[in-house]
Design a protein around this motif. Sequence first.
Motif, PDB file in Angstrom:
ATOM      1  N   MET A 220      40.430  30.328  18.953  1.00 18.79           N
ATOM      2  CA  MET A 220      40.312  31.128  19.581  1.00 18.79           C
ATOM      3  C   MET A 220      39.080  31.327  21.157  1.00 18.79           C
ATOM      4  O   MET A 220      38.984  31.429  22.186  1.00 18.79           O
ATOM      5  N   GLU A 221      37.820  30.455  20.325  1.00 17.66           N
ATOM      6  CA  GLU A 221      37.148  30.644  21.424  1.00 17.66           C
ATOM      7  C   GLU A 221      37.606  29.536  22.831  1.00 17.66           C
ATOM      8  O   GLU A 221      37.121  29.185  24.026  1.00 17.66           O
ATOM      9  N   SER A 222      38.536  28.629  22.326  1.00 23.83           N
ATOM     10  CA  SER A 222      39.128  27.639  23.092  1.00 23.83           C
ATOM     11  C   SER A 222      39.717  28.212  24.011  1.00 23.83           C
ATOM     12  O   SER A 222      39.890  28.197  25.303  1.00 23.83           O
ATOM     13  N   VAL A 223      41.018  29.602  23.489  1.00 23.13           N
ATOM     14  CA  VAL A 223      41.786  30.559  24.285  1.00 23.13           C
ATOM     15  C   VAL A 223      41.351  30.927  25.286  1.00 23.13           C
ATOM     16  O   VAL A 223      41.315  31.100  26.648  1.00 23.13           O
ATOM     17  N   ARG A 224      40.155  31.804  24.364  1.00 28.62           N
ATOM     18  CA  ARG A 224      39.392  32.892  25.326  1.00 28.62           C
ATOM     19  C   ARG A 224      38.865  32.007  26.873  1.00 28.62           C
ATOM     20  O   ARG A 224      39.176  32.282  27.474  1.00 28.62           O
ATOM     21  N   HIS A 225      38.472  30.802  26.082  1.00 33.69           N
ATOM     22  CA  HIS A 225      37.351  29.579  27.480  1.00 33.69           C
ATOM     23  C   HIS A 225      38.931  29.457  28.686  1.00 33.69           C
ATOM     24  O   HIS A 225      38.345  29.741  29.789  1.00 33.69           O
ATOM     25  N   ILE A 226      39.607  29.369  28.364  1.00 33.41           N
ATOM     26  CA  ILE A 226      41.131  28.522  29.707  1.00 33.41           C
ATOM     27  C   ILE A 226      41.201  29.923  30.017  1.00 33.41           C
ATOM     28  O   ILE A 226      42.092  30.120  31.305  1.00 33.41           O
ATOM     29  N   LEU A 227      41.367  30.670  29.377  1.00 30.01           N
ATOM     30  CA  LEU A 227      42.302  32.289  29.422  1.00 30.01           C
ATOM     31  C   LEU A 227      40.606  32.791  30.574  1.00 30.01           C
ATOM     32  O   LEU A 227      41.046  33.655  31.901  1.00 30.01           O
ATOM     33  N   HIS A 228      39.608  32.918  30.746  1.00 28.75           N
ATOM     34  CA  HIS A 228      38.485  33.396  31.797  1.00 28.75           C
ATOM     35  C   HIS A 228      38.686  32.083  32.404  1.00 28.75           C
ATOM     36  O   HIS A 228      38.585  32.181  33.654  1.00 28.75           O
ATOM     37  N   ARG A 229      39.149  31.148  32.940  1.00 28.39           N
ATOM     38  CA  ARG A 229      39.021  29.631  33.916  1.00 28.39           C
ATOM     39  C   ARG A 229      40.653  30.460  34.552  1.00 28.39           C
ATOM     40  O   ARG A 229      40.570  29.903  35.466  1.00 28.39           O
ATOM     41  N   ALA A 230      41.431  30.498  34.055  1.00 28.14           N
ATOM     42  CA  ALA A 230      42.965  30.721  34.682  1.00 28.14           C
ATOM     43  C   ALA A 230      41.950  32.392  35.544  1.00 28.14           C
ATOM     44  O   ALA A 230      42.979  32.153  36.229  1.00 28.14           O
ATOM     45  N   LEU A 231      41.929  32.685  35.139  1.00 28.35           N
ATOM     46  CA  LEU A 231      41.028  34.522  35.552  1.00 28.35           C
ATOM     47  C   LEU A 231      40.511  34.580  36.463  1.00 28.35           C
ATOM     48  O   LEU A 231      40.156  35.217  37.804  1.00 28.35           O
ATOM     49  N   ASP A 232      39.736  33.357  36.448  1.00 27.90           N
ATOM     50  CA  ASP A 232      38.863  32.632  37.320  1.00 27.90           C
ATOM     51  C   ASP A 232      39.167  32.629  39.167  1.00 27.90           C
ATOM     52  O   ASP A 232      39.295  32.789  40.173  1.00 27.90           O
ATOM     53  N   VAL A 233      40.180  31.346  38.414  1.00 32.76           N
ATOM     54  CA  VAL A 233      40.740  30.690  39.784  1.00 32.76           C
ATOM     55  C   VAL A 233      41.969  32.077  40.480  1.00 32.76           C
ATOM     56  O   VAL A 233      41.576  31.965  41.491  1.00 32.76           O
ATOM     57  N   SER A 234      42.495  32.362  39.466  1.00 34.19           N
ATOM     58  CA  SER A 234      43.081  33.633  40.291  1.00 34.19           C
ATOM     59  C   SER A 234      42.839  34.254  41.014  1.00 34.19           C
ATOM     60  O   SER A 234      43.579  35.029  42.052  1.00 34.19           O
ATOM     61  N   ALA A 235      41.588  34.537  40.618  1.00 32.66           N
ATOM     62  CA  ALA A 235      40.840  35.471  41.973  1.00 32.66           C
ATOM     63  C   ALA A 235      40.972  35.318  43.306  1.00 32.66           C
ATOM     64  O   ALA A 235      40.698  36.804  44.332  1.00 32.66           O
ATOM     65  N   VAL A 236      41.548  33.888  43.844  1.00 35.25           N
ATOM     66  CA  VAL A 236      41.291  33.832  45.203  1.00 35.25           C
ATOM     67  C   VAL A 236      42.998  34.840  45.831  1.00 35.25           C
ATOM     68  O   VAL A 236      42.952  34.916  46.921  1.00 35.25           O
ATOM     69  N   ASP A 237      43.958  34.861  44.459  1.00 37.24           N
ATOM     70  CA  ASP A 237      44.826  34.915  44.869  1.00 37.24           C
ATOM     71  C   ASP A 237      45.154  36.721  44.686  1.00 37.24           C
ATOM     72  O   ASP A 237      46.273  37.135  44.108  1.00 37.24           O
ATOM     73  N   HIS A 238      44.663  37.352  44.175  1.00 37.00           N
ATOM     74  CA  HIS A 238      43.917  38.556  43.929  1.00 37.00           C
ATOM     75  C   HIS A 238      45.035  39.893  43.740  1.00 37.00           C
ATOM     76  O   HIS A 238      45.767  40.243  43.454  1.00 37.00           O
ATOM     77  N   GLU A 239      45.556  39.574  45.467  1.00 38.30           N
ATOM     78  CA  GLU A 239      46.560  40.626  45.847  1.00 38.30           C
ATOM     79  C   GLU A 239      47.944  40.535  45.271  1.00 38.30           C
ATOM     80  O   GLU A 239      49.009  40.936  45.209  1.00 38.30           O
ATOM     81  N   VAL A 240      48.094  38.597  44.972  1.00 43.03           N
ATOM     82  CA  VAL A 240      49.562  38.098  44.671  1.00 43.03           C
ATOM     83  C   VAL A 240      49.456  38.869  43.333  1.00 43.03           C
ATOM     84  O   VAL A 240      50.392  39.093  42.620  1.00 43.03           O
ATOM     85  N   THR A 241      48.326  38.507  42.667  1.00 40.82           N
ATOM     86  CA  THR A 241      48.521  38.631  41.458  1.00 40.82           C
ATOM     87  C   THR A 241      48.587  40.413  41.349  1.00 40.82           C
ATOM     88  O   THR A 241      49.285  40.554  40.141  1.00 40.82           O
ATOM     89  N   ARG A 242      48.392  40.668  42.003  1.00 41.07           N
ATOM     90  CA  ARG A 242      48.772  42.872  41.504  1.00 41.07           C
ATOM     91  C   ARG A 242      50.080  43.327  41.860  1.00 41.07           C
ATOM     92  O   ARG A 242      50.540  43.637  41.160  1.00 41.07           O
ATOM     93  N   LEU A 243      50.515  41.742  43.453  1.00 41.82           N
ATOM     94  CA  LEU A 243      51.922  42.273  43.214  1.00 41.82           C
ATOM     95  C   LEU A 243      52.281  41.781  42.009  1.00 41.82           C
ATOM     96  O   LEU A 243      53.444  43.185  41.698  1.00 41.82           O
ATOM     97  N   ARG A 244      52.618  40.766  41.610  1.00 40.98           N
ATOM     98  CA  ARG A 244      53.099  40.479  40.647  1.00 40.98           C
ATOM     99  C   ARG A 244      53.504  40.886  39.301  1.00 40.98           C
ATOM    100  O   ARG A 244      54.424  41.619  39.058  1.00 40.98           O
ATOM    101  N   ALA A 245      52.252  41.766  39.610  1.00 37.24           N
ATOM    102  CA  ALA A 245      52.366  43.282  38.235  1.00 37.24           C
ATOM    103  C   ALA A 245      52.431  44.312  38.689  1.00 37.24           C
ATOM    104  O   ALA A 245      53.490  44.903  37.250  1.00 37.24           O
ATOM    105  N   ARG A 246      52.729  44.703  39.546  1.00 37.97           N
ATOM    106  CA  ARG A 246      53.433  45.711  40.101  1.00 37.97           C
ATOM    107  C   ARG A 246      54.475  46.230  40.263  1.00 37.97           C
ATOM    108  O   ARG A 246      55.391  46.723  39.797  1.00 37.97           O
ATOM    109  N   LEU A 247      55.530  44.538  40.561  1.00 37.21           N
ATOM    110  CA  LEU A 247      57.470  44.336  40.349  1.00 37.21           C
ATOM    111  C   LEU A 247      57.464  44.190  38.938  1.00 37.21           C
ATOM    112  O   LEU A 247      58.554  44.743  38.100  1.00 37.21           O
TER     113      LEU A 247
END
Length: 208
Positions: free
Chosen positions: A95-122
Motif C-alpha cells: 500500500m505504500e507503493s500504491v500511495r507513492h504512485i497515486l501521489h505522483r499521478a496527482l502531482d503530474v495532473s496538477a498541470v491540467d487541473h481545470e481539465v481534471t475538474r471538467l472530467r469530474a463534473r461530467l
Amino acid sequence: MTPVHSTPPADLSQLGLRERKKIKTRTAIRDATYALIEEQGYEATTVEQIAERAEVSPSTVFRYFPTKEDIVLTDEYDPVMLEELLARPADEPWMESVRHILHRALDVSAVDHEVTRLRARLMIQVPAVRARMMESMSVTGRLLAGAIAERTGRDADDLEVRVQTMSLIGGLTEVYQYWAENGMQDDLHGLTDRALHVLEHGLPPKKP
C-alpha cells in the motif's frame, strides 16, 4: 485511474514519428472536445464538431476513440503508472507503493487541473460518462490485477488478488466521486490517503 491529461508527455524524442503523430492527434481531439464542452455543454457537442475543431475527419476521431465518452475518459498513462508501481522496491509495503504512485499521478495532473475538474463534473452530471467509466473499471482492474499478481507472486485470477484489486479501484473511484460531489474543494492527496487507510485498517472509530 489517473487524472486526465490534456497535453502529451513533455519528452517525445524517444518515440518514432508515427507514434508522435498519434499522440498529437489524440491530444488535438481531446483539447477540441474539452473546449467545445466548456463553450456549449456536453450534449450539444458532436463528433463532427470535434473533428472540425481538431482539423481531422470524423472517421479519425472514431479510430482513436470509439465513443465521445472515451474521449473524456481514456487515459493512456495508466500502463505507465503500473510499470512504475512494479518498479518500486520489492520490500516496500504494497500500500505504500500504491500511495507513492497515486501521489505522483496527482502531482503530474496538477498541470491540467481545470481539465481534471471538467472530467469530474461530467462524471457527476452526465449518465453516459458515468456509465462508461464504470465499464472501463474492468479494464483497469485487469491491468492492476496483473501488477498485484506479479508483485506478490500470485496468480492474477486468485480470489484474493481480485478482491484486493477491485477494493482498491472501487475505493479510488469513490474518492473521485466524493471530491466532485463536494465541489472539488478538498485536497485529493488527503482524500486518497484517507481511502487507503480504510482499505488497510478498516473503518476508524466514529468521532464523538
